[in-house]
Design an enzyme around this catalytic site. Structure first.
Site, short mmCIF file in Angstrom:
data_model
loop_
_atom_site.label_atom_id
_atom_site.label_comp_id
_atom_site.label_asym_id
_atom_site.label_seq_id
_atom_site.Cartn_x
_atom_site.Cartn_y
_atom_site.Cartn_z
N LYS A 9 6.22 24.10 58.29
CA LYS A 9 5.70 25.38 57.80
C LYS A 9 4.74 25.14 56.62
CE LYS A 9 9.83 27.93 59.34
NZ LYS A 9 10.93 28.83 58.89
N ASN A 112 11.56 27.38 54.06
CA ASN A 112 12.56 26.36 54.39
C ASN A 112 11.98 25.20 55.20
OD1 ASN A 112 12.24 27.76 56.74
ND2 ASN A 112 14.35 28.49 56.90
N GLU A 126 8.53 28.92 73.41
CA GLU A 126 7.71 28.63 72.24
C GLU A 126 6.66 27.55 72.53
OE1 GLU A 126 10.60 27.69 69.22
OE2 GLU A 126 11.44 29.72 69.24
O1 CDP Z 1 14.48 29.15 61.46
P1 CDP Z 1 15.85 29.44 62.03
O2 CDP Z 1 15.89 29.46 63.53
O3 CDP Z 1 16.89 28.52 61.44
O4 CDP Z 1 16.26 30.89 61.50
P2 CDP Z 1 15.95 32.35 62.09
O5 CDP Z 1 17.16 33.17 61.89
O6 CDP Z 1 15.41 32.26 63.49
O7 CDP Z 1 14.83 32.92 61.12
C1 CDP Z 1 13.49 32.53 61.25
C2 CDP Z 1 12.90 32.31 59.87
O8 CDP Z 1 12.79 33.55 59.20
C3 CDP Z 1 13.76 31.45 58.94
O9 CDP Z 1 13.57 30.06 59.14
C4 CDP Z 1 13.26 31.90 57.57
O10 CDP Z 1 12.03 31.25 57.24
C5 CDP Z 1 12.97 33.37 57.81
N1 CDP Z 1 14.08 34.24 57.37
C6 CDP Z 1 13.94 34.95 56.20
O11 CDP Z 1 12.92 34.83 55.53
N2 CDP Z 1 14.95 35.79 55.79
C7 CDP Z 1 16.08 35.93 56.51
N3 CDP Z 1 17.04 36.75 56.10
C8 CDP Z 1 16.22 35.22 57.70
C9 CDP Z 1 15.19 34.37 58.12
#
Ligand code: CDP
Ligand code: MG
Length: 132
Positions: A9, A112, A126
């Site tokens: 990212k 992250n 994707e």
């Molecule tokens: O990336 P991952 O699949 O682990 O998590 P996700 O639940 O699919 O969420 C996608 C991305 O959204 C996360 O990696 C975070 O960068 C962002 N996110 C966020 O900003 N705030 C949250 N409450 C949850 C996710």
């Protein structure tokens, strides 16, 4: 053989972590099958995060992913999806174990460092978006 979609990212690219992320996957025995450094169009990121459209953080995560160049890659190997997810660590870096990418390089949920497909179906979808 399985492929998964990995993204370094904007914060990861800006901090010079592309090489570190690739090094870890390659050291594990995974292969970088495709790699592209892109300024992602908003529409592409929106369809990438389609599952999160109704979530309160959707606009912010789209803004973040379009805030600078990202490194998009297809990472290949046996059980690549699960292996990469485990190596990335928990979504919230505060919960991510040391030794994982997020556990070693991130502190904030919003920034992250990496994306990795959640399951083989998501990986297929994707990969089709980023490498049509
Ligand atoms: O990336 P991952 O699949 O682990 O998590 P996700 O639940 O699919 O969420 C996608 C991305 O959204 C996360 O990696 C975070 O960068 C962002 N996110 C966020 O900003 N705030 C949250 N409450 C949850 C996710
Ligand atoms: Mg996800």
């Amino acid at each position: 053989m399985e492929q998964t979609l990995i993204i370094v990212k904007p914060d990861g690219v800006a901090r010079g972590l592309i090489g570190e992320v690739i090094r870890r996957f390659e050291a594990r025995g995974l292969r970088i099958a495709k790699l592209s450094l892109v300024d992602a169009p908003k529409e592409t990121v929106e369809s990438h995060y389609d599952e999160h459209r109704s979530k309160p953080f959707f606009a912010d995560v789209v803004a973040y992913l379009t805030s600078g160049p990202i490194a998009v890659m297809a990472v290949e190997g046996p059980n690549a999806v699960t292996a990469c997810r485990a190596m990335m660590g928990a979504t919230n870096p505060a919960d991510a174990a040391p030794g994982t990418i997020r556990g070693d390089f991130a502190l904030s949920l919003e920034e992250n460092v990496v994306h990795g497909s959640a399951d083989p179906e998501s990986a297929h979808r994707e990969l089709g978006i980023w490498f049509p």
